[in-house]
Structures are given as C-alpha cells and as structure tokens.
Design a protein around this motif. Structure first.
Motif, PDB file in Angstrom:
ATOM      1  N   VAL A  89      64.130  43.529  59.544  1.00 30.16           N
ATOM      2  CA  VAL A  89      64.110  44.839  58.875  1.00 30.16           C
ATOM      3  C   VAL A  89      62.687  45.212  58.483  1.00 30.16           C
ATOM      4  CG1 VAL A  89      64.879  46.087  56.819  1.00 30.16           C
ATOM      5  CG2 VAL A  89      66.496  44.671  58.102  1.00 30.16           C
ATOM      6  N   ASP A  90      61.903  44.236  58.029  1.00 29.05           N
ATOM      7  CA  ASP A  90      60.508  44.526  57.659  1.00 29.05           C
ATOM      8  C   ASP A  90      59.668  44.937  58.861  1.00 29.05           C
ATOM      9  OD1 ASP A  90      61.139  43.916  55.058  1.00 29.05           O
ATOM     10  OD2 ASP A  90      60.430  41.846  55.178  1.00 29.05           O
ATOM     11  N   VAL A  97      63.768  53.075  58.289  1.00 32.71           N
ATOM     12  CA  VAL A  97      64.638  52.423  57.316  1.00 32.71           C
ATOM     13  C   VAL A  97      64.957  53.426  56.214  1.00 32.71           C
ATOM     14  CG1 VAL A  97      64.893  50.514  55.703  1.00 32.71           C
ATOM     15  CG2 VAL A  97      63.648  50.168  57.844  1.00 32.71           C
ATOM     16  N   HIS A 100      68.450  49.998  52.233  1.00 32.79           N
ATOM     17  CA  HIS A 100      68.923  48.630  52.461  1.00 32.79           C
ATOM     18  C   HIS A 100      69.177  48.007  51.102  1.00 32.79           C
ATOM     19  CE1 HIS A 100      65.092  46.734  51.229  1.00 32.79           C
ATOM     20  NE2 HIS A 100      64.536  47.805  51.802  1.00 32.79           N
ATOM     21  N   TRP A 111      72.580  44.515  54.587  1.00 37.90           N
ATOM     22  CA  TRP A 111      72.787  45.666  55.453  1.00 37.90           C
ATOM     23  C   TRP A 111      71.546  46.543  55.390  1.00 37.90           C
ATOM     24  CZ3 TRP A 111      72.263  50.391  53.176  1.00 37.90           C
ATOM     25  CH2 TRP A 111      72.434  50.444  51.788  1.00 37.90           C
ATOM     26  N   VAL A 112      71.388  47.382  56.412  1.00 35.82           N
ATOM     27  CA  VAL A 112      70.276  48.312  56.477  1.00 35.82           C
ATOM     28  C   VAL A 112      70.767  49.578  57.168  1.00 35.82           C
ATOM     29  CG1 VAL A 112      69.469  47.278  58.644  1.00 35.82           C
ATOM     30  CG2 VAL A 112      67.897  48.654  57.267  1.00 35.82           C
ATOM     31  N   ILE A 114      69.649  52.772  59.297  1.00 31.18           N
ATOM     32  CA  ILE A 114      68.556  53.113  60.201  1.00 31.18           C
ATOM     33  C   ILE A 114      68.720  54.568  60.629  1.00 31.18           C
ATOM     34  CG2 ILE A 114      67.386  52.486  62.349  1.00 31.18           C
ATOM     35  CD1 ILE A 114      68.605  49.709  62.069  1.00 31.18           C
TER      36      ILE A 114
END
Length: 286
Positions: A89-90, A97, A100, A111-112, A114
């Motif tokens: 994610v980073d 993003v 999250h 979770w994220v 997008i």
C-alpha cells in the motif's frame, strides 16, 4: 455492350465502424460473510478473490467510486502477510490511496480503498480508471501472496504453499456506524415503513381486544392484602354464605366454655427422708 461482359455494381464507401468503449465488467453479488461496509465505503459487489484477500467495488456517501482490497481471514492472522500488505500500500501513488485502516489493528483485517474512479458515463476514460484501480488492488494482494516473485533456479521439490491458504473467508471487520438502514434502497425503506405500521396496528388491535374481554371481569376473591403504614396488614374477607335470618337485628353471644381442672399425677415431694435416700431426693440412688 456484349453479353459476355460482366456488370459490376458500384457501392458507396461504408463509413468506418466506431470502436465502442470497453464495457466495465459487472461485479459478483456480495456473499453473507462479506462486510457491507468498511470505513466510509459501502461495498456493492465482488470483483475478484484469491487466498490473500478480496477485491470489492465500493462507493462512499458522496458517490465516489473505489476499489477496495481487503485481506482474508488466514492472511490477516499472519504478521508477515500484514507487513507485506502495508508495504504494498505504501508503494502505491499517493493520489491512488483514498483511505485505509490502521496497521496496528491486530484484530481486524487490513483494507485499502483505491481510486479515484469517475462515474460510469460509458466513456473509455472511466473504464480505464476502473481497470487501473483493479490492477493496483490485484498487485497489493499478489504482494501478500508472493505469487509474482520471479523464481530463481530450476523447479524442484513440492510447490510453495502458505499455511493459511485454506482460510479464505473475509477477515474480521468492524462496522460503525451500523449499516442499517442506510444501506437500504428507496423501495426497501418503504417496505420497512409499511411493515412497522402494520405491526403497530396489530399490537393496537390486540390491546383493544384484551380490553373488551376483561373490562367486565369480576374482582379476585379474596381481595389482596393491603399493607398499612404501621407495618400491619389488613385482610378483607368476603363471606361465602350469608348468616341465618333470625328475625332480630342482634345475635346473642355464644357461651364461652370454662376450663376444667384435670388432676395430674406426679412424684410427691413431702416424703420423709430415709437412710437410702439422703435428702429425700428420689434421684439420688448412691
């Protein structure tokens, strides 16, 4: 023109066909174990799944569409898998993003969301943004699963398999505020309102029928005990049979029986003392 000459028809040149925009694939419906909401995003359907997690199509309260990647139950319980999810994610672009959850929530699945994804207006730009968000979500889950790491050397021995591959249910989640009744559609809201009104009418009718049945009921006999402030109880007893009619307003009192004396037998205490019985006490035998 002879009969042997062929006749050819001249047709107007056809206009080139326009390439239609790519159709956004429809998502699969949510399953009972899927969360209806994560963070501020309402989930609308499944886009894909593997052993690492799930891809959902979602939208927030303002109508902003997004793709949500969420870890599965097995991968969410593995600390190393959670670290790979956070690292993936980073590595995403900052504008991709949308939201999250915190990686310190050890009891919840990561979770994220997008995006951004514009509204589906049938253009190719909206489809491209949707596909790009899906691909980024797949990359995050693939980083957790480690299925895109190039293999070094020749394949020998058994294939690599995570110990949590069999636990593919969605990970734990927390919903706040509760999804009901915000997740309902307009038709569902009207059905809910009508159901509540019907239930209230049935309850009122039941109370009215009970009042009609028991409004003329006789009081209980005997009447209940009524306590007084002096810590005494007053009992009201209703006689079941009326007294005999003697023709006089007063009744003669019943005679009170007098106690009679009954002779009792006992051990005499005025007997003279004997040598065998010192002191005259019959209990002293020695």
């Amino acid at each position: 023109m002879t009969a042997t000459e062929s006749h050819t028809e001249v047709r107007p040149a056809e206009a080139p066909e326009q390439t239609p925009a790519r159709v956004i694939p429809d998502a699969l419906p949510l399953m009972p174990e899927d969360p209806p909401r994560v963070g501020s995003f309402w989930l609308r359907g499944r886009l894909g799944a593997n052993a690492a997690g799930y891809l959902y199509v979602a939208s927030d309260e303002t109508g902003q569409d997004a793709v949500v990647a969420m870890m599965a139950e097995g991968s969410a319980d593995d600390a190393a898998a959670r670290d790979r999810f956070v690292t993936a994610v980073d590595e995403l672009p900052g504008d991709a993003v949308l939201a999250h959850n915190d990686g310190d929530d050890d009891d919840l699945a990561l979770w994220v969301a997008i995006g951004p994804i514009r509204a589906d207006d049938g253009s190719s730009a909206a489809s491209d943004e949707r596909l790009l968000a899906e691909r980024r979500g797949e990359d995050v889950l693939s980083a957790v699963l480690m299925d895109r790491i190039p293999h070094l050397g020749r394949f020998r021995g058994p294939d690599f398999l995570h110990y949590w591959e069999g636990r593919r249910r969605p990970g734990l989640f927390r919903i706040w505020p509760l999804p009901w009744p915000n997740a309902l559609r307009a038709a569902s809201r009207w059905a809910l309102v009508l159901a509540l009104i019907t239930m209230a009418i049935i309850m009122a009718l039941a109370v009215f029928l009970a009042w009609l049945l028991f409004r003329n009921a006789e009081p209980l006999e005997p009447e209940p005990v009524i306590p007084t402030p002096t810590s005494t109880a007053t009992v009201t007893v209703t006689p079941t049979t009326p007294p005999p009619n003697t023709g006089s307003p007063t009744m003669s009192p019943s005679p009170v029986p007098t106690p009679t004396s009954v002779p009792t037998t006992g051990i005499p205490t005025n007997l003279p003392s004997t040598p065998g019985t010192p002191g005259g006490d019959p209990g002293d035998k020695f």
